[in-house]
Design a protein around this motif. Sequence first.
Motif, mmCIF file in Angstrom:
data_model
loop_
_atom_site.group_PDB
_atom_site.id
_atom_site.type_symbol
_atom_site.label_atom_id
_atom_site.label_comp_id
_atom_site.label_asym_id
_atom_site.label_seq_id
_atom_site.Cartn_x
_atom_site.Cartn_y
_atom_site.Cartn_z
ATOM 1 N N ALA A 48 0.970 -1.172 0.078
ATOM 2 C CA ALA A 48 0.016 0.171 0.010
ATOM 3 C C ALA A 48 0.960 1.306 0.011
ATOM 4 O O ALA A 48 2.059 1.311 0.556
ATOM 5 N N GLY A 49 0.510 2.235 -0.662
ATOM 6 C CA GLY A 49 0.938 3.517 -0.709
ATOM 7 C C GLY A 49 0.911 4.147 -2.007
ATOM 8 O O GLY A 49 -0.094 4.214 -2.673
ATOM 9 N N GLU A 50 1.755 5.285 -2.480
ATOM 10 C CA GLU A 50 1.565 6.243 -3.291
ATOM 11 C C GLU A 50 2.585 5.991 -4.569
ATOM 12 O O GLU A 50 3.757 5.812 -4.089
ATOM 13 N N TYR A 51 2.370 5.752 -5.691
ATOM 14 C CA TYR A 51 3.334 5.550 -6.877
ATOM 15 C C TYR A 51 3.000 6.515 -7.987
ATOM 16 O O TYR A 51 1.947 7.260 -8.049
ATOM 17 N N THR A 52 4.098 6.429 -8.847
ATOM 18 C CA THR A 52 3.890 6.976 -10.168
ATOM 19 C C THR A 52 3.635 6.191 -11.285
ATOM 20 O O THR A 52 4.048 5.042 -11.385
ATOM 21 N N LEU A 53 2.711 6.362 -12.258
ATOM 22 C CA LEU A 53 2.298 5.779 -13.410
ATOM 23 C C LEU A 53 3.219 6.337 -14.477
ATOM 24 O O LEU A 53 3.481 7.505 -14.554
ATOM 25 N N GLY A 54 3.690 5.582 -15.409
ATOM 26 C CA GLY A 54 4.293 5.791 -16.429
ATOM 27 C C GLY A 54 4.040 5.094 -17.754
ATOM 28 O O GLY A 54 3.569 3.764 -17.552
ATOM 29 N N LEU A 55 4.557 5.171 -18.818
ATOM 30 C CA LEU A 55 4.548 4.300 -19.976
ATOM 31 C C LEU A 55 5.928 3.694 -20.269
ATOM 32 O O LEU A 55 6.950 4.387 -20.422
ATOM 33 N N ASN A 56 5.845 2.389 -20.410
ATOM 34 C CA ASN A 56 7.111 1.804 -20.521
ATOM 35 C C ASN A 56 7.070 1.143 -21.915
ATOM 36 O O ASN A 56 6.281 0.356 -22.307
ATOM 37 N N MET A 76 3.344 0.172 -22.149
ATOM 38 C CA MET A 76 2.794 -0.598 -21.076
ATOM 39 C C MET A 76 2.647 0.514 -19.764
ATOM 40 O O MET A 76 3.434 1.198 -19.702
ATOM 41 N N VAL A 77 1.532 0.312 -19.327
ATOM 42 C CA VAL A 77 1.122 1.076 -17.915
ATOM 43 C C VAL A 77 1.915 0.690 -16.825
ATOM 44 O O VAL A 77 1.482 -0.334 -16.707
ATOM 45 N N GLU A 78 3.171 1.368 -16.461
ATOM 46 C CA GLU A 78 3.863 0.833 -15.332
ATOM 47 C C GLU A 78 3.657 1.640 -13.992
ATOM 48 O O GLU A 78 3.526 2.679 -14.260
ATOM 49 N N VAL A 79 3.604 0.928 -13.041
ATOM 50 C CA VAL A 79 3.621 1.538 -11.458
ATOM 51 C C VAL A 79 5.087 1.575 -11.249
ATOM 52 O O VAL A 79 6.046 0.480 -11.123
ATOM 53 N N ARG A 80 5.440 2.704 -10.854
ATOM 54 C CA ARG A 80 6.879 2.942 -10.535
ATOM 55 C C ARG A 80 7.274 3.390 -9.116
ATOM 56 O O ARG A 80 6.424 4.190 -8.657
ATOM 57 N N GLY A 81 8.463 3.402 -8.654
ATOM 58 C CA GLY A 81 8.739 3.686 -7.699
ATOM 59 C C GLY A 81 8.355 2.661 -6.380
ATOM 60 O O GLY A 81 8.127 3.172 -5.127
ATOM 61 N N SER A 86 9.967 -4.127 -9.650
ATOM 62 C CA SER A 86 10.188 -3.580 -11.001
ATOM 63 C C SER A 86 9.279 -4.014 -11.942
ATOM 64 O O SER A 86 9.048 -5.397 -11.838
ATOM 65 N N LEU A 87 9.172 -3.405 -13.324
ATOM 66 C CA LEU A 87 8.446 -3.721 -14.209
ATOM 67 C C LEU A 87 7.024 -4.211 -13.876
ATOM 68 O O LEU A 87 6.482 -5.557 -14.095
ATOM 69 N N VAL A 88 6.229 -3.487 -12.966
ATOM 70 C CA VAL A 88 4.710 -3.953 -12.650
ATOM 71 C C VAL A 88 3.814 -3.049 -13.578
ATOM 72 O O VAL A 88 3.783 -1.912 -13.662
ATOM 73 N N PHE A 89 3.162 -4.147 -14.133
ATOM 74 C CA PHE A 89 2.321 -3.126 -15.243
ATOM 75 C C PHE A 89 0.877 -3.605 -15.137
ATOM 76 O O PHE A 89 0.307 -4.618 -14.277
ATOM 77 N N PHE A 90 -0.053 -2.800 -15.564
ATOM 78 C CA PHE A 90 -1.457 -3.143 -15.734
ATOM 79 C C PHE A 90 -1.618 -3.967 -16.917
ATOM 80 O O PHE A 90 -0.931 -3.663 -17.890
#
Length: 149
Positions: A48-56, A76-81, A86-90
């Motif tokens: 649980a927490g706050e993360y950044t989304l980006g495109l990989n 790919m929509v990636e959850v970063r931080g 690492s490499l966590v995607f929707f």
Amino acid sequence: MDETKIIRMAAGNNSTLGHLYIGNIFCCYILEDTVRDRKIPGRTAIPAGEYTLGLNTVAGMNARYSSRYASMHRGMVEVRGIPNFSLVFFHIGNYHTDTAGCLLTGSYWQLIDGDYRVLHSAAAYKLVYPLLVEQIEQGNDRMKVINQL
């Protein structure tokens, strides 16, 4: 600013079921691995927490999705931080065994033999992918993950 959040609602034996909200609107169900205090590679939900989304655009999964969803795919929509991840995607999938720590989209869910699964995953993905990309492009690239288990 529209907020993106995943609210985890229920825990199965090896799975976690959540709701994805974009701008306080329910968009789809999310299936993850089990929430654990100690990370087990490929078998643990993100903390649980706050993360950044980006495109990989370079991960191996990107090539498959680029072909499959050519008309809308931008990466790919990636959850970063995420610590220790690492490499966590929707992406699409139905069972906790399809996640390896990623977020699976679903139109509805079932509880079978103590574990959740999501169904009509591709339909949910096609719905939420452009919404997530729009959020990223507008600078609304933060996502909260909240446990309400």
